[in-house]
Design a protein around this motif. Sequence first.
Motif, PDB file in Angstrom:
ATOM      1  N   SER A 177       0.859  -1.193   0.000  1.00  0.00           N
ATOM      2  CA  SER A 177       0.000   0.000   0.000  1.00  0.00           C
ATOM      3  C   SER A 177       0.889   1.235   0.000  1.00  0.00           C
ATOM      4  CB  SER A 177      -0.915   0.013   1.227  1.00  0.00           C
ATOM      5  OG  SER A 177      -0.151   0.134   2.428  1.00  0.00           O
ATOM      6  N   ASP A 178       0.281   2.370  -0.367  1.00  0.00           N
ATOM      7  CA  ASP A 178       1.023   3.634  -0.324  1.00  0.00           C
ATOM      8  C   ASP A 178       1.438   3.967   1.101  1.00  0.00           C
ATOM      9  OD1 ASP A 178       0.771   3.950  -3.063  1.00  0.00           O
ATOM     10  OD2 ASP A 178      -1.036   5.198  -2.897  1.00  0.00           O
ATOM     11  N   GLN A 179       0.577   3.646   2.066  1.00  0.00           N
ATOM     12  CA  GLN A 179       0.898   3.929   3.461  1.00  0.00           C
ATOM     13  C   GLN A 179       2.104   3.116   3.922  1.00  0.00           C
ATOM     14  OE1 GLN A 179      -2.315   3.250   6.204  1.00  0.00           O
ATOM     15  NE2 GLN A 179      -1.080   3.732   8.021  1.00  0.00           N
ATOM     16  N   GLN A 180       2.161   1.857   3.536  1.00  0.00           N
ATOM     17  CA  GLN A 180       3.306   1.043   3.916  1.00  0.00           C
ATOM     18  C   GLN A 180       4.587   1.606   3.318  1.00  0.00           C
ATOM     19  OE1 GLN A 180       3.279  -3.023   2.518  1.00  0.00           O
ATOM     20  NE2 GLN A 180       4.931  -3.657   3.899  1.00  0.00           N
ATOM     21  N   MET A 181       4.535   2.076   2.076  1.00  0.00           N
ATOM     22  CA  MET A 181       5.719   2.649   1.453  1.00  0.00           C
ATOM     23  C   MET A 181       6.120   3.939   2.156  1.00  0.00           C
ATOM     24  SD  MET A 181       8.202   2.659  -0.636  1.00  0.00           S
ATOM     25  CE  MET A 181       7.940   1.377  -1.850  1.00  0.00           C
ATOM     26  N   GLN A 182       5.148   4.766   2.549  1.00  0.00           N
ATOM     27  CA  GLN A 182       5.471   6.006   3.260  1.00  0.00           C
ATOM     28  C   GLN A 182       6.135   5.721   4.598  1.00  0.00           C
ATOM     29  OE1 GLN A 182       1.755   8.142   3.446  1.00  0.00           O
ATOM     30  NE2 GLN A 182       1.672   8.486   1.226  1.00  0.00           N
ATOM     31  N   GLU A 183       5.628   4.734   5.300  1.00  0.00           N
ATOM     32  CA  GLU A 183       6.229   4.367   6.578  1.00  0.00           C
ATOM     33  C   GLU A 183       7.636   3.823   6.375  1.00  0.00           C
ATOM     34  OE1 GLU A 183       3.461   1.595   8.164  1.00  0.00           O
ATOM     35  OE2 GLU A 183       1.994   3.119   8.778  1.00  0.00           O
ATOM     36  N   TRP A 184       7.825   3.064   5.313  1.00  0.00           N
ATOM     37  CA  TRP A 184       9.152   2.534   5.020  1.00  0.00           C
ATOM     38  C   TRP A 184      10.115   3.666   4.653  1.00  0.00           C
ATOM     39  CZ3 TRP A 184      11.753  -1.778   5.749  1.00  0.00           C
ATOM     40  CH2 TRP A 184      12.943  -1.982   5.052  1.00  0.00           C
ATOM     41  N   GLN A 185       9.628   4.617   3.873  1.00  0.00           N
ATOM     42  CA  GLN A 185      10.452   5.743   3.452  1.00  0.00           C
ATOM     43  C   GLN A 185      10.916   6.595   4.627  1.00  0.00           C
ATOM     44  OE1 GLN A 185      11.881   6.139   0.419  1.00  0.00           O
ATOM     45  NE2 GLN A 185      10.446   7.370  -0.761  1.00  0.00           N
ATOM     46  N   ALA A 186      10.115   6.642   5.672  1.00  0.00           N
ATOM     47  CA  ALA A 186      10.479   7.449   6.832  1.00  0.00           C
ATOM     48  C   ALA A 186      11.766   6.963   7.475  1.00  0.00           C
ATOM     49  CB  ALA A 186       9.344   7.435   7.856  1.00  0.00           C
ATOM     50  N   ALA A 187      12.028   5.673   7.401  1.00  0.00           N
ATOM     51  CA  ALA A 187      13.240   5.104   8.003  1.00  0.00           C
ATOM     52  C   ALA A 187      14.249   4.646   6.959  1.00  0.00           C
ATOM     53  CB  ALA A 187      12.870   3.922   8.903  1.00  0.00           C
ATOM     54  N   ASN A 188      13.807   4.594   5.707  1.00  0.00           N
ATOM     55  CA  ASN A 188      14.675   4.135   4.618  1.00  0.00           C
ATOM     56  C   ASN A 188      14.420   5.006   3.389  1.00  0.00           C
ATOM     57  OD1 ASN A 188      15.575   1.138   5.704  1.00  0.00           O
ATOM     58  ND2 ASN A 188      13.444   1.597   6.212  1.00  0.00           N
ATOM     59  N   ASP A 189      14.907   6.231   3.418  1.00  0.00           N
ATOM     60  CA  ASP A 189      14.644   7.186   2.358  1.00  0.00           C
ATOM     61  C   ASP A 189      15.243   6.708   1.036  1.00  0.00           C
ATOM     62  OD1 ASP A 189      14.143   9.343   0.772  1.00  0.00           O
ATOM     63  OD2 ASP A 189      15.457  10.738   1.829  1.00  0.00           O
ATOM     64  N   GLN A 190      14.387   6.404   0.059  1.00  0.00           N
ATOM     65  CA  GLN A 190      14.830   5.876  -1.227  1.00  0.00           C
ATOM     66  C   GLN A 190      14.825   6.928  -2.333  1.00  0.00           C
ATOM     67  OE1 GLN A 190      13.062   1.354  -0.450  1.00  0.00           O
ATOM     68  NE2 GLN A 190      12.274   2.547  -2.159  1.00  0.00           N
ATOM     69  N   SER A 191      14.737   8.206  -1.971  1.00  0.00           N
ATOM     70  CA  SER A 191      14.587   9.255  -2.977  1.00  0.00           C
ATOM     71  C   SER A 191      15.781   9.355  -3.917  1.00  0.00           C
ATOM     72  CB  SER A 191      14.349  10.606  -2.286  1.00  0.00           C
ATOM     73  OG  SER A 191      15.429  10.925  -1.412  1.00  0.00           O
ATOM     74  N   LYS A 192      16.967   8.876  -3.487  1.00  0.00           N
ATOM     75  CA  LYS A 192      18.132   8.923  -4.367  1.00  0.00           C
ATOM     76  C   LYS A 192      18.114   7.808  -5.412  1.00  0.00           C
ATOM     77  CE  LYS A 192      21.306  11.290  -1.237  1.00  0.00           C
ATOM     78  NZ  LYS A 192      22.643  11.272  -0.582  1.00  0.00           N
ATOM     79  N   LEU A 193      17.236   6.848  -5.221  1.00  0.00           N
ATOM     80  CA  LEU A 193      17.135   5.736  -6.167  1.00  0.00           C
ATOM     81  C   LEU A 193      16.010   5.925  -7.175  1.00  0.00           C
ATOM     82  CD1 LEU A 193      17.589   2.671  -3.755  1.00  0.00           C
ATOM     83  CD2 LEU A 193      19.334   4.086  -4.853  1.00  0.00           C
ATOM     84  N   GLY A 194      15.098   6.848  -6.902  1.00  0.00           N
ATOM     85  CA  GLY A 194      13.961   7.057  -7.775  1.00  0.00           C
ATOM     86  C   GLY A 194      12.943   7.962  -7.099  1.00  0.00           C
ATOM     87  N   SER A 195      11.834   8.191  -7.783  1.00  0.00           N
ATOM     88  CA  SER A 195      10.793   9.077  -7.254  1.00  0.00           C
ATOM     89  C   SER A 195       9.428   8.418  -7.385  1.00  0.00           C
ATOM     90  CB  SER A 195      10.810  10.414  -8.004  1.00  0.00           C
ATOM     91  OG  SER A 195      10.594  10.215  -9.394  1.00  0.00           O
ATOM     92  N   GLN A 196       8.447   9.046  -6.766  1.00  0.00           N
ATOM     93  CA  GLN A 196       7.047   8.604  -6.827  1.00  0.00           C
ATOM     94  C   GLN A 196       6.912   7.154  -6.380  1.00  0.00           C
ATOM     95  OE1 GLN A 196       5.665   9.455 -10.811  1.00  0.00           O
ATOM     96  NE2 GLN A 196       5.782  11.671 -10.527  1.00  0.00           N
ATOM     97  N   TRP A 197       7.495   6.853  -5.222  1.00  0.00           N
ATOM     98  CA  TRP A 197       7.385   5.514  -4.669  1.00  0.00           C
ATOM     99  C   TRP A 197       5.987   5.282  -4.120  1.00  0.00           C
ATOM    100  CZ3 TRP A 197      11.381   2.236  -5.400  1.00  0.00           C
ATOM    101  CH2 TRP A 197      12.635   2.784  -5.680  1.00  0.00           C
ATOM    102  N   GLY A 198       5.474   4.073  -4.316  1.00  0.00           N
ATOM    103  CA  GLY A 198       4.139   3.776  -3.823  1.00  0.00           C
ATOM    104  C   GLY A 198       3.881   2.284  -3.761  1.00  0.00           C
TER     105      GLY A 198
END
Length: 406
Positions: A177-198
Amino acid sequence: MLGNQNTDEFYPFYLTQNVVANGGSWLMGGVRPTISGVPGLVSSTLTWEKIYNTNIGFDFGLLNNRLTGSFEYFIRRTKGMVGPPAEIGAALGTTLPNTNNAELENKGWDLNISWRDRIGQVNYDLGFNLSDNRAKVKKYPNASKAIYQADGVTYAYYDGKTIGEIWGYETQGIAQSDQQMQEWQAANDQSKLGSQWGAGDIMYKDLNGDKVVDDGSKTVDDHGDLRVIGNSEPRFNFGLHLGADWKGFDVQMFFQGVLKRDLWLSGPLFWGADGGEWQSVGYEEHLDYWRPQNTTSIFGPNADAYYPKAYIGDKGDKNKLTQTGYLQNGAYMRMKNLQVGYTFPKAWTSKVNIEKVRVYFSAENLFTISGIADMFDPEAIAANGWSSGKTYPLSQTFSFGINVTL
């Protein structure tokens, strides 16, 4: 010590220049001009590699030579090995040539065992061979210990490197889910690997504890969250032979394979929708991609999918980074040959002045036991990239025959 002049280029001592007829992107006199590129440099010190071989082994025969075999351990060190050029700034304007700048060491062993005996009227024999070797770079002018060459894709040499290393990220799984990805991003920021994670995208692990997933400086000392996830060199190559004969009937079987190998496969044959309309393919395996519960796809939802969600174009490249989740097991065993035959009794054939008559059935490549994706042949893996798996399909061959000796 032996010399070796087998390099990657046919004419490493000549300047070569690529010329393309009508290759210009402009018109001169109404036609596109012929163009050429700047040739690379040639090494004035290039010479043969020097290979030092040291080995020790023994042969044995036991139990009246029913059990025989041999074992050998070897060390092969290549000095003055022709390797990729050292690091240099792009201001040079051309590529540096390969030169004698590396030192490589191979260590390995070979084992061969055979057993030949008789039980009643049945003669049988078994043969088994197993070999292994590892190669390490002992010396190479890579001061920064960069993991990749200048193209950012091809692996570089560095002191202590084990040939075949595969660097990649560690896969947590597919976000449901988008919520699971947001929670994951909070502790594992993947913005340097790509954008619009969901939802449906890959979750990569932060291994160095800085809450950011990246590749650092892409060096051995600063590799961010990359790590060595496998090795593409085949380990423990083996062959197995089984044979027996009884009252004119005989059977021979041969198996071969690899017990340990890791493979990173990319390109359309593995990912399916990859490379646009000219490269993409669609096998049954590719339908196992992530789809949400409320999907409108005719294939229905698929939360427990193998592949992440599908993208059009290169938007999905962020999910295809080298990673543990899609590292393939290249170990396999294949039955290469089966032959069954019957030799007629000599008492029969001698009546018509024939020395020997044998009929047989032979089969090649009967079956394969493998952990690799079904789209690939583990025995004939092509190079990574767009050519991954693009080899001539494996053929099964069945034949019948008769041998007559007059």
